[in-house]
Scaffold this motif. Sequence first.
Motif, PDB file in Angstrom:
ATOM      1  N   UNK A   4      76.799  35.423  51.975  1.00  0.00           N
ATOM      2  CA  UNK A   4      76.681  36.609  51.120  1.00  0.00           C
ATOM      3  C   UNK A   4      75.241  36.749  50.671  1.00  0.00           C
ATOM      4  N   UNK A   5      74.656  37.908  50.898  1.00  0.00           N
ATOM      5  CA  UNK A   5      73.264  38.156  50.528  1.00  0.00           C
ATOM      6  C   UNK A   5      73.233  39.424  49.689  1.00  0.00           C
ATOM      7  N   UNK A   6      72.894  39.280  48.407  1.00  0.00           N
ATOM      8  CA  UNK A   6      72.936  40.416  47.492  1.00  0.00           C
ATOM      9  C   UNK A   6      71.535  40.787  47.017  1.00  0.00           C
ATOM     10  N   UNK A   7      71.102  42.016  47.297  1.00  0.00           N
ATOM     11  CA  UNK A   7      69.829  42.483  46.743  1.00  0.00           C
ATOM     12  C   UNK A   7      69.978  42.653  45.239  1.00  0.00           C
ATOM     13  N   UNK A   8      68.950  43.134  44.575  1.00  0.00           N
ATOM     14  CA  UNK A   8      69.001  43.241  43.121  1.00  0.00           C
ATOM     15  C   UNK A   8      70.203  44.071  42.675  1.00  0.00           C
ATOM     16  N   UNK A   9      71.044  43.459  41.868  1.00  0.00           N
ATOM     17  CA  UNK A   9      72.223  44.127  41.346  1.00  0.00           C
ATOM     18  C   UNK A   9      72.575  43.495  40.013  1.00  0.00           C
ATOM     19  N   UNK A  10      73.515  44.073  39.307  1.00  0.00           N
ATOM     20  CA  UNK A  10      73.883  43.537  37.996  1.00  0.00           C
ATOM     21  C   UNK A  10      74.538  42.169  38.139  1.00  0.00           C
ATOM     22  N   UNK A  11      74.414  41.362  37.120  1.00  0.00           N
ATOM     23  CA  UNK A  11      75.052  40.050  37.145  1.00  0.00           C
ATOM     24  C   UNK A  11      76.572  40.179  37.157  1.00  0.00           C
ATOM     25  N   UNK A  12      77.096  41.262  36.601  1.00  0.00           N
ATOM     26  CA  UNK A  12      78.535  41.500  36.674  1.00  0.00           C
ATOM     27  C   UNK A  12      78.976  41.727  38.117  1.00  0.00           C
ATOM     28  N   UNK A  13      78.151  42.442  38.882  1.00  0.00           N
ATOM     29  CA  UNK A  13      78.483  42.686  40.282  1.00  0.00           C
ATOM     30  C   UNK A  13      78.350  41.402  41.100  1.00  0.00           C
ATOM     31  N   UNK A  14      77.326  40.612  40.808  1.00  0.00           N
ATOM     32  CA  UNK A  14      77.201  39.302  41.460  1.00  0.00           C
ATOM     33  C   UNK A  14      78.454  38.476  41.186  1.00  0.00           C
ATOM     34  N   UNK A  15      78.888  38.477  39.925  1.00  0.00           N
ATOM     35  CA  UNK A  15      80.084  37.720  39.546  1.00  0.00           C
ATOM     36  C   UNK A  15      81.311  38.221  40.293  1.00  0.00           C
ATOM     37  N   UNK A  16      81.449  39.523  40.402  1.00  0.00           N
ATOM     38  CA  UNK A  16      82.616  40.093  41.075  1.00  0.00           C
ATOM     39  C   UNK A  16      82.667  39.664  42.542  1.00  0.00           C
ATOM     40  N   UNK A  17      81.536  39.784  43.228  1.00  0.00           N
ATOM     41  CA  UNK A  17      81.528  39.456  44.654  1.00  0.00           C
ATOM     42  C   UNK A  17      81.685  37.953  44.892  1.00  0.00           C
ATOM     43  N   UNK A  18      81.083  37.144  44.033  1.00  0.00           N
ATOM     44  CA  UNK A  18      81.202  35.704  44.185  1.00  0.00           C
ATOM     45  C   UNK A  18      82.644  35.248  43.958  1.00  0.00           C
ATOM     46  N   UNK A  19      83.270  35.773  42.916  1.00  0.00           N
ATOM     47  CA  UNK A  19      84.644  35.377  42.615  1.00  0.00           C
ATOM     48  C   UNK A  19      85.631  35.923  43.642  1.00  0.00           C
ATOM     49  N   UNK A  20      85.339  37.099  44.171  1.00  0.00           N
ATOM     50  CA  UNK A  20      86.185  37.637  45.238  1.00  0.00           C
ATOM     51  C   UNK A  20      86.110  36.736  46.466  1.00  0.00           C
ATOM     52  N   UNK A  21      84.901  36.256  46.761  1.00  0.00           N
ATOM     53  CA  UNK A  21      84.703  35.332  47.877  1.00  0.00           C
ATOM     54  C   UNK A  21      85.466  34.028  47.634  1.00  0.00           C
ATOM     55  N   UNK A  22      85.354  33.495  46.423  1.00  0.00           N
ATOM     56  CA  UNK A  22      86.051  32.256  46.082  1.00  0.00           C
ATOM     57  C   UNK A  22      87.571  32.442  46.176  1.00  0.00           C
ATOM     58  N   UNK A  66      70.150  41.580  35.638  1.00  0.00           N
ATOM     59  CA  UNK A  66      70.328  41.701  37.080  1.00  0.00           C
ATOM     60  C   UNK A  66      70.010  40.366  37.746  1.00  0.00           C
ATOM     61  N   UNK A  67      70.326  40.281  39.034  1.00  0.00           N
ATOM     62  CA  UNK A  67      70.016  39.075  39.787  1.00  0.00           C
ATOM     63  C   UNK A  67      69.857  39.420  41.261  1.00  0.00           C
ATOM     64  N   UNK A  68      69.213  38.534  42.001  1.00  0.00           N
ATOM     65  CA  UNK A  68      69.050  38.653  43.449  1.00  0.00           C
ATOM     66  C   UNK A  68      69.475  37.309  44.015  1.00  0.00           C
ATOM     67  N   UNK A  69      70.577  37.256  44.739  1.00  0.00           N
ATOM     68  CA  UNK A  69      71.116  35.953  45.144  1.00  0.00           C
ATOM     69  C   UNK A  69      71.506  35.924  46.613  1.00  0.00           C
ATOM     70  N   UNK A  70      71.541  34.709  47.137  1.00  0.00           N
ATOM     71  CA  UNK A  70      72.091  34.425  48.459  1.00  0.00           C
ATOM     72  C   UNK A  70      73.101  33.303  48.284  1.00  0.00           C
ATOM     73  N   UNK A  71      74.261  33.460  48.898  1.00  0.00           N
ATOM     74  CA  UNK A  71      75.337  32.478  48.764  1.00  0.00           C
ATOM     75  C   UNK A  71      75.531  31.785  50.112  1.00  0.00           C
ATOM     76  N   UNK A  72      75.575  30.450  50.072  1.00  0.00           N
ATOM     77  CA  UNK A  72      75.699  29.652  51.287  1.00  0.00           C
ATOM     78  C   UNK A  72      76.932  28.763  51.221  1.00  0.00           C
TER      79      UNK A  72
END
Length: 410
Positions: A383-401, A370-376
């Motif tokens: 994008x501010x993500x509370x604790x979630x799976x790294x796969x979900x972090x990857x999905x949201x980050x790549x969708x943003x990109x 899992x990870x807890x990240x903020x994207x700037x």
Amino acid sequence: MKSLQGKTIILGITGGIAAYKGAALTSKLTQKGATVHVIMTASAKQFITELTLQSLSKQRVYSDTFQERDPSSISHIDLADSADLVLVAPATANIIAKMAHGLADDMLSTTLLAATAPVMVAPAMNVHMYQHPAVMDNINTLYKRGVKFIEPGEGQLACGYVGKGRLEEPEEIVKVVEQFFALQDSAAKGPLAGKKVVITAGGTIERIDPVRYITNDSSGKMGFALSRTARAMGAEVTLIAARTDEAPPQDPEIRVVRVESAADMYEAVLSAWKDCDILIKAAAVSDYRPRQSAESKIKKSGDTLSLELVKTTDILENLGKHKDKQFLIGFAAETGDAELYAKDKLVRKNLDLIVANDVTMEGAGFGTDTNIVSVYDAEGLVLDLPQTSKDEVARQLLQLAATRISGAQL
């Protein structure tokens, strides 16, 4: 809606009380339009009949490797070649062990060895069996080979225990299968279709001598999640991986380049940089390396040993200086003031996005799933993500990109 129309699924049913759910699963997959070929183990036939599954699937049911009815083909090879997916549900500890160790002593295990299609497994067993180290090791072995798992549910088990081990309900398994094919079918026209994505992962190592080196705690999990997700979104993916805790994704469509040192990684990144559309630097690259690396093992002598360290090339900063069409994303793993340091890094290195996380927080950082990240970006938090799976972090980050490079701003 026949969401599985045109798909051929081999459904392996093994021997446990949950085998009775195989009837509902066969029916629901067939109703969704799939062609379902059921393979039963001998033990499964103690719980449910071939006639039941044949009636529901409208297809011949297989259970005996040597019961060849068509002289022009070999059944287990023919089935394996025709499959779009092999689904084993329920999967006992026994079949999981066979799969992990490459045993082939019945129709199902033989077909599994011959199959080149994706494999999905839905375990079902007693809670203590499921938690046994041998079973966990076998599951981990299969997971690293790319086998997908549908986690068992928790609740009352047939043996009387309450715990994890109950086969997921057929409706939920069908949903997972539908999602799998939807993602697979969308890869050719996904949000990153036609884009070349380069991802770095793991921790570089800097040699002190042939048996010692300087490294860091990066496991490679975040980079691997990004690689899997980018590929699922249609991208052409190059994964540049240094030292990692596990093997890279076992996907022939992901090009894997193995490196060791920061210098090796810089060279590999530069070779892919010119033609890439998105570069995500998720690797933890050593900031310093020994000025000299001994050619033979340094022998113990005295109470202290001094090493002179020199800076390595700042890969991200150099890429930022020469950025043309590329969309550049960096990571900032910090132990405090993550936002401050991340924003500074974003500007200094001319990044499009930076992903910040505090590795001291529980459930974030190195080695976890899992990870807890903020994207700037240059304007601030996007994008501010509370604790979630790294796969979900990857999905949201790549969708943003994907949204950003298409010209739209979120």
